[in-house]
Design a protein around this motif. Structure first.
Motif, PDB file in Angstrom:
ATOM      1  N   THR A  63      81.943 -18.293  80.834  1.00 45.20           N
ATOM      2  CA  THR A  63      80.845 -18.516  79.905  1.00 45.20           C
ATOM      3  C   THR A  63      80.739 -17.354  78.933  1.00 45.20           C
ATOM      4  O   THR A  63      80.734 -16.194  79.338  1.00 45.20           O
ATOM      5  N   THR A 101      81.464 -14.395  81.586  1.00 51.31           N
ATOM      6  CA  THR A 101      80.908 -14.450  82.932  1.00 51.31           C
ATOM      7  C   THR A 101      81.672 -15.525  83.682  1.00 51.31           C
ATOM      8  O   THR A 101      81.688 -16.686  83.258  1.00 51.31           O
ATOM      9  N   MET A 102      82.350 -15.169  84.770  1.00 52.44           N
ATOM     10  CA  MET A 102      83.253 -16.085  85.455  1.00 52.44           C
ATOM     11  C   MET A 102      82.683 -16.573  86.779  1.00 52.44           C
ATOM     12  O   MET A 102      81.944 -15.860  87.465  1.00 52.44           O
ATOM     13  N   SER A 103      83.043 -17.802  87.131  1.00 54.24           N
ATOM     14  CA  SER A 103      82.736 -18.353  88.447  1.00 54.24           C
ATOM     15  C   SER A 103      83.900 -19.225  88.884  1.00 54.24           C
ATOM     16  O   SER A 103      84.647 -19.749  88.047  1.00 54.24           O
ATOM     17  N   ASP A 104      84.082 -19.352  90.181  1.00 52.42           N
ATOM     18  CA  ASP A 104      85.172 -20.140  90.744  1.00 52.42           C
ATOM     19  C   ASP A 104      84.629 -21.403  91.394  1.00 52.42           C
ATOM     20  O   ASP A 104      83.580 -21.375  92.044  1.00 52.42           O
ATOM     21  N   GLY A 105      85.349 -22.507  91.220  1.00 53.56           N
ATOM     22  CA  GLY A 105      84.965 -23.776  91.817  1.00 53.56           C
ATOM     23  C   GLY A 105      86.108 -24.380  92.594  1.00 53.56           C
ATOM     24  O   GLY A 105      87.204 -23.800  92.677  1.00 53.56           O
ATOM     25  N   ARG A 117      88.377 -22.537  87.494  1.00 50.55           N
ATOM     26  CA  ARG A 117      87.452 -21.477  87.136  1.00 50.55           C
ATOM     27  C   ARG A 117      86.616 -21.888  85.923  1.00 50.55           C
ATOM     28  O   ARG A 117      87.045 -22.719  85.112  1.00 50.55           O
ATOM     29  N   THR A 118      85.439 -21.280  85.802  1.00 51.74           N
ATOM     30  CA  THR A 118      84.573 -21.511  84.647  1.00 51.74           C
ATOM     31  C   THR A 118      84.216 -20.169  84.030  1.00 51.74           C
ATOM     32  O   THR A 118      83.816 -19.235  84.735  1.00 51.74           O
ATOM     33  N   THR A 134      75.851  -8.440  81.835  1.00 55.01           N
ATOM     34  CA  THR A 134      76.740  -7.987  82.886  1.00 55.01           C
ATOM     35  C   THR A 134      77.155  -6.550  82.638  1.00 55.01           C
ATOM     36  O   THR A 134      77.236  -6.100  81.509  1.00 55.01           O
TER      37      THR A 134
END
Length: 217
Positions: free
Chosen positions: A210, A199-203, A207-208, A34
């Motif tokens: 990594t 490294t982020m993601s939204d659900g 949030r998650t 990233t």
């Protein structure tokens, strides 16, 4: 709370002493590569300069990789945390699942790596009496780990972060921190290191994040 966290670097220690006496240790690098862009304000003008590109977060390859950068332990570490994958202990906040893989410097997964996490709560307060938002766990045979927690809050002088120690069996401890992308305070926190960005993601439920760790074994 203090505006800075005191520097402390740990050397090798036995697994028994690591859990019981000293706590836990060694660290991290995301698998996804990233890049982060940030802008700096010119003093006294209220305007911003051209955005500057920070270095890319490293990725584990098949060669002789550098270990995850070490960072300060800070004043809030408590040894002897309980073994558990969910460290919320009833604390409310945005659900956060942290995942990743622990590798050695040859990019081979590390089985039974010990990871010890601690962080502040949603209001920026650490539990310095008990073990709320504190705990340790072990990676699986594939080097993977999963932690359930909440998104930490902010307190003076620091950006949003999670502390962690990682240690391969009977190996040296590495202490570091995990950071969140796109946080305004990343630009002003003197401890912040872009190589340690998750490294982020939204659900739908939270949030998650990594982050992989590369450690010496």
């Amino acid at each position: 709370m203090p505006e800075d966290e005191q520097e402390q670097l740990e050397s090798g220690i036995s697994r028994k002493n690591f859990i019981v006496a000293a706590g836990i240790g060694a660290l991290a690098v995301p698998t996804a590569v990233t890049a982060v862009t940030t802008a700096t304000a010119e003093a006294g003008t209220g305007t911003s300069t051209q955005p500057r590109r920070l270095e890319y977060t490293p990725k584990c390859t098949d060669g002789d990789d550098e270990p995850t950068p070490a960072q300060t332990e800070g004043p809030y570490f408590t040894p002897g945390s309980p073994e558990r994958t969910d460290i919320r202990a009833g604390k409310q906040g945005t659900l956060l699942t942290v995942t990743g893989i622990v590798y050695d410097i040859n990019c081979k997964p590390v089985n039974r790596a010990l990871l010890d996490f601690w962080q502040c709560d949603n209001a920026g307060v650490y539990d310095n009496v008990g073990y709320v938002l504190r705990g340790h766990l072990f990676s699986g045979a594939d080097g993977r780990y999963t932690l359930t927690t909440i998104v930490p809050g902010l307190y003076p002088g620091r950006t949003r972060h999670i502390h962690v120690k990682v240690q391969a069996p009977n190996a040296r401890i590495l202490t570091t921190q995990m950071y969140f992308p796109n946080e305004p305070r990343n630009n002003t926190d003197t401890i912040f290191d872009p190589r340690l960005l998750m490294t982020m993601s939204d659900g739908p439920t939270g949030r998650t994040g990594t982050l992989d760790f590369v450690i010496r074994t």
